[in-house]
Scaffold this motif. Sequence first.
Motif, PDB file in Angstrom:
ATOM      1  N   UNK A 217       1.132  -0.933   0.295  1.00  0.00           N
ATOM      2  CA  UNK A 217       0.216   0.336  -0.051  1.00  0.00           C
ATOM      3  C   UNK A 217       1.071   1.163  -0.118  1.00  0.00           C
ATOM      4  N   UNK A 218       0.342   2.683  -0.747  1.00  0.00           N
ATOM      5  CA  UNK A 218       0.909   3.422  -0.588  1.00  0.00           C
ATOM      6  C   UNK A 218       2.398   3.712  -1.500  1.00  0.00           C
ATOM      7  N   UNK A 219       1.813   3.042  -2.534  1.00  0.00           N
ATOM      8  CA  UNK A 219       2.927   2.659  -3.560  1.00  0.00           C
ATOM      9  C   UNK A 219       2.070   2.540  -4.928  1.00  0.00           C
ATOM     10  N   UNK A 220       2.958   2.913  -6.037  1.00  0.00           N
ATOM     11  CA  UNK A 220       1.816   3.378  -6.850  1.00  0.00           C
ATOM     12  C   UNK A 220       1.560   2.199  -7.754  1.00  0.00           C
ATOM     13  N   UNK A 221       1.766   0.522  -7.755  1.00  0.00           N
ATOM     14  CA  UNK A 221       1.317   0.101  -7.694  1.00  0.00           C
ATOM     15  C   UNK A 221       0.611  -1.628  -7.243  1.00  0.00           C
ATOM     16  N   UNK A 222       0.312  -0.738  -6.069  1.00  0.00           N
ATOM     17  CA  UNK A 222       0.374  -2.463  -5.115  1.00  0.00           C
ATOM     18  C   UNK A 222      -0.296  -3.591  -5.194  1.00  0.00           C
ATOM     19  N   UNK A 223      -0.544  -4.127  -6.352  1.00  0.00           N
ATOM     20  CA  UNK A 223      -1.712  -4.661  -7.127  1.00  0.00           C
ATOM     21  C   UNK A 223      -0.319  -5.910  -7.956  1.00  0.00           C
ATOM     22  N   UNK A 224       0.428  -4.709  -8.698  1.00  0.00           N
ATOM     23  CA  UNK A 224       1.694  -5.509  -9.413  1.00  0.00           C
ATOM     24  C   UNK A 224       3.204  -5.980  -8.608  1.00  0.00           C
ATOM     25  N   UNK A 225       2.930  -5.103  -7.423  1.00  0.00           N
ATOM     26  CA  UNK A 225       4.068  -5.333  -6.342  1.00  0.00           C
ATOM     27  C   UNK A 225       3.607  -7.072  -5.283  1.00  0.00           C
ATOM     28  N   UNK A 226       1.817  -7.245  -5.382  1.00  0.00           N
ATOM     29  CA  UNK A 226       1.762  -8.282  -4.582  1.00  0.00           C
ATOM     30  C   UNK A 226       1.357  -9.404  -5.345  1.00  0.00           C
ATOM     31  N   UNK A 227       1.227  -9.149  -6.603  1.00  0.00           N
ATOM     32  CA  UNK A 227       1.802 -10.532  -7.887  1.00  0.00           C
ATOM     33  C   UNK A 227       3.275 -10.965  -8.171  1.00  0.00           C
ATOM     34  N   UNK A 228       3.838  -9.919  -8.230  1.00  0.00           N
ATOM     35  CA  UNK A 228       5.714  -9.855  -9.097  1.00  0.00           C
ATOM     36  C   UNK A 228       5.985 -10.999  -7.721  1.00  0.00           C
ATOM     37  N   UNK A 229       5.412 -10.996  -6.436  1.00  0.00           N
ATOM     38  CA  UNK A 229       6.521 -11.504  -5.026  1.00  0.00           C
ATOM     39  C   UNK A 229       6.253 -13.104  -5.216  1.00  0.00           C
ATOM     40  N   UNK A 230       5.682 -12.926  -6.020  1.00  0.00           N
ATOM     41  CA  UNK A 230       4.878 -14.357  -6.275  1.00  0.00           C
ATOM     42  C   UNK A 230       5.856 -15.245  -7.878  1.00  0.00           C
ATOM     43  N   UNK A 231       6.555 -14.414  -8.311  1.00  0.00           N
ATOM     44  CA  UNK A 231       7.456 -15.114  -9.644  1.00  0.00           C
ATOM     45  C   UNK A 231       8.782 -14.502  -9.751  1.00  0.00           C
ATOM     46  N   UNK A 232       9.321 -13.710  -8.869  1.00  0.00           N
ATOM     47  CA  UNK A 232      10.211 -13.068  -8.237  1.00  0.00           C
ATOM     48  C   UNK A 232      11.882 -14.026  -7.779  1.00  0.00           C
ATOM     49  N   UNK A 233      11.420 -14.768  -6.849  1.00  0.00           N
ATOM     50  CA  UNK A 233      12.153 -16.363  -6.956  1.00  0.00           C
ATOM     51  C   UNK A 233      13.184 -16.983  -7.850  1.00  0.00           C
ATOM     52  N   UNK A 234      12.035 -17.050  -9.012  1.00  0.00           N
ATOM     53  CA  UNK A 234      12.945 -17.311 -10.521  1.00  0.00           C
ATOM     54  C   UNK A 234      13.192 -16.531 -11.813  1.00  0.00           C
TER      55      UNK A 234
END
Length: 291
Positions: A217-234
């Motif tokens: 929250x409090x960032x430009x693209x919260x939902x994008x960051x939420x989802x990105x954390x699911x795929x960042x590891x790989x």
Amino acid sequence: MAKGERLFVKVTRESLPQVKDKYPFVYLERGRLEIDDSSVKWIDSEGQVIPLPVATLNTLLLGPGTTVTHDAIKTAAAANCAVSWVGEDSLLFYAAGFVTTADTRNLKHQVLLASDKHKSLEVARAMFQRRFPEADLKDKSLKVMMGMEGHRVRAMYQEKAEHYQVGWKGRQFTPGKFELSDTVNRILTATNAALYGILCSALHSMGYSPHIGFIHSGSPLPMVYDLADLYKEHLSIDLAFYMTREMAGRYDKHQVSSEFRRRVIAMDLLSQVQSDITELIGEPNARRRRQ
């Protein structure tokens, strides 16, 4: 057909492929995007003309030195192909254009969940559960789960550094001074930005808002960051340490982009995103129409 007259074929929602069936992205720089009849074409700096099948593309990433005509944007939007403006080789994600083919039922569903304190926490917990499949998160608060995530990511960085035998001094990035970062941090910044662009475009195309999240929250693209954390590891973290070793510590943007593209396609990211969103936040009660 008279000379100079353009042939336009009406595009309908039913005639478009779903987001999960599209090619994830095409990156373009130093050229011009325009149309010929009803087809979008790319003219590069050397005058070569390349047709772009925008109906089968999820997003066009437009880099430096790019110009685009009004008709090209209109045709891409009608084909549900998002357009994102990015820095050189997708190093920075600046903006994304909305597409007009998605209705608002998914957005309404997202807003109703996010505005309900208990339902929003349930969605956040489901997202964290993906990263902690064996952990008991039943009574954990959002703050506690975010702390767990922080520890997990720091441990992951160290684990990857040891696995690939690459030096690691921590995550560091100064905006506007990309070249001052070490190779691992450069790759992390570049691949994260490219991932944000793809996810932002996918959310728009499916009728969700990238601005309404459940964890961030409090960032430009919260939902994008939420989802990105699911795929960042790989797609970001493992890739960064792997490529640093492969490039012997010398940053090569072309090799990084090639490996990122290969991994995005190999994991069928768009199909995964559509499946994950449906599983994590559910669907509107009304029968869904094709995206």
